[in-house]
Design an enzyme around this catalytic site. Structure first.
Site, PDB file in Angstrom:
ATOM      1  CB  SER A  79      -0.854   0.026   1.335  1.00  0.00           C
ATOM      2  OG  SER A  79      -1.499   1.294   1.421  1.00  0.00           O
ATOM      3  CG  HIS A  98      -3.987  -1.496  -1.407  1.00  0.00           C
ATOM      4  ND1 HIS A  98      -5.073  -2.287  -1.884  1.00  0.00           N
ATOM      5  CD2 HIS A  98      -4.149  -0.986  -0.421  1.00  0.00           C
ATOM      6  CE1 HIS A  98      -5.946  -2.121  -0.917  1.00  0.00           C
ATOM      7  NE2 HIS A  98      -5.723  -1.020   0.326  1.00  0.00           N
ATOM      8  CG  ASP A 114      -5.125   2.347   1.067  1.00  0.00           C
ATOM      9  OD1 ASP A 114      -6.048   1.463   1.113  1.00  0.00           O
ATOM     10  OD2 ASP A 114      -3.882   2.010   1.584  1.00  0.00           O
ATOM     11  CG  MET A 154      -8.063   7.130   2.952  1.00  0.00           C
ATOM     12  SD  MET A 154      -7.360   7.143   4.576  1.00  0.00           S
ATOM     13  CE  MET A 154      -6.496   5.452   4.438  1.00  0.00           C
ATOM     14  CG  HIS A 207      -9.273   0.240  -0.111  1.00  0.00           C
ATOM     15  ND1 HIS A 207      -8.574  -0.065   0.965  1.00  0.00           N
ATOM     16  CD2 HIS A 207     -10.519   0.156   0.079  1.00  0.00           C
ATOM     17  CE1 HIS A 207      -9.399   0.017   1.920  1.00  0.00           C
ATOM     18  NE2 HIS A 207     -10.746  -0.046   1.408  1.00  0.00           N
ATOM     19  CG  MET A 224     -11.168   3.372   2.729  1.00  0.00           C
ATOM     20  SD  MET A 224      -9.418   3.250   3.406  1.00  0.00           S
ATOM     21  CE  MET A 224      -8.545   3.084   1.992  1.00  0.00           C
ATOM     22  CG  MET A 227     -11.751  -3.184   5.489  1.00  0.00           C
ATOM     23  SD  MET A 227     -10.146  -2.591   4.587  1.00  0.00           S
ATOM     24  CE  MET A 227      -9.091  -1.687   5.985  1.00  0.00           C
ATOM     25  CG  ASP A 285      -6.155  -3.019   3.395  1.00  0.00           C
ATOM     26  OD1 ASP A 285      -5.098  -2.671   3.870  1.00  0.00           O
ATOM     27  OD2 ASP A 285      -7.023  -2.024   2.577  1.00  0.00           O
ATOM     28  N   GLY A 286      -4.875  -4.505   6.244  1.00  0.00           N
ATOM     29  CA  GLY A 286      -4.754  -4.011   7.568  1.00  0.00           C
ATOM     30  C   GLY A 286      -3.852  -4.698   8.506  1.00  0.00           C
ATOM     31  N   GLY A 307       1.129  -2.637   4.082  1.00  0.00           N
ATOM     32  CA  GLY A 307       1.744  -1.007   4.282  1.00  0.00           C
ATOM     33  C   GLY A 307       2.970  -0.886   4.917  1.00  0.00           C
TER      34      GLY A 307
END
Ligand code: DX5
Ligand code: ZN
Length: 216
Positions: free
Chosen positions: A9, A34, A36, A38, A67, A69, A138, A176-177, A198
């Protein structure tokens, strides 16, 4: 046995080195990138948008796994595809018209994923499963990199993999996470096909070695 897909990520990259970091992804052994996105509404953080994606697009031929968000992703999904996303995933919690958004993304020429937060019932995705290319579980509450993998996520991953086997055998399960070299094996054993990482990659002194450790 099938190979696990590792998707670093770029949220965890230093943004001032973004071009170099994206360009070296392939040489350090990453399979996907990946991305992200947001919006500061759906999650309490703001990252980047279309221009960032289109600017880095030419730096790598790896799959761009975007992804979202963001609230009401249907409004912007098509523009993310046009910016260079190969796969666009959005949150079931963020969109009233889940079916319409899946159709829009696929008609725009990208693959489509659906994401569930740690406190959303995995089974809420059942009505959409057959249309999905990917289902993203997630394992932290979205918003920030570097959080701890939530206990209990393994059961959710196993349930997601069982639903996939039943409704959409072609679809991939992504996690993810808080994924790292220590917990990766149990996440893969639970049924994950794609691991986002990440901090475990960008925080490591040797990124190539970090990806290799996560993969094995
Ligand atoms: C969380 C993001 C993740 C996160 C992963 O909101 O969707 O992709 O950055 O980072 P780590 O692996 O550090 O948890
Ligand atoms: Zn993510």
């Amino acid at each position: 046995m099938k190979q696990t897909i590792i998707a670093p990520s770029i949220l965890s990259a230093n943004f001032s080195n973004m071009g170099k970091d994206v360009a070296e992804m392939k040489t350090i052994g990453a399979d996907w990138i990946h991305v992200d996105v947001m919006d500061g509404i759906f999650v309490p953080n703001i990252t980047f948008g279309f221009k960032m994606i289109s600017d880095i697009r030419s730096l790598s031929d790896l799959l761009f796994d975007v992804h979202l968000m963001i609230d009401e992703p249907k409004r912007y999904a098509e523009r993310f595809v046009k910016s260079g996303a190969d796969l666009v995933s959005f949150h079931i919690e963020a969109e009233r018209d889940v079916e319409g958004t899946i159709e829009l993304i696929k008609n725009s020429g990208a693959k489509c994923g659906l994401v569930v937060n740690p406190d959303t019932d995995v089974d809420s995705a059942i009505p959409y499963f057959e249309k999905l290319d990917l289902f993203l579980i997630m394992s932290v509450f979205p918003g920030f990199g570097g959080q701890k993998f939530i206990d209990g996520s393994l059961e959710r991953i196993a349930r997601a993999a069982a639903l996939r086997d039943r409704y959409a055998p072609h679809a991939l399960i992504e996690v993810d996470g808080g994924v790292n070299a220590e917990n990766a094996a149990s996440i893969i054993a639970a049924g994950a096909d794609v691991l986002v990482a990440g901090n475990a990659v960008f925080g490591a002194p040797d990124r190539k070695a970090a990806i290799r450790k996560i993969r094995n």
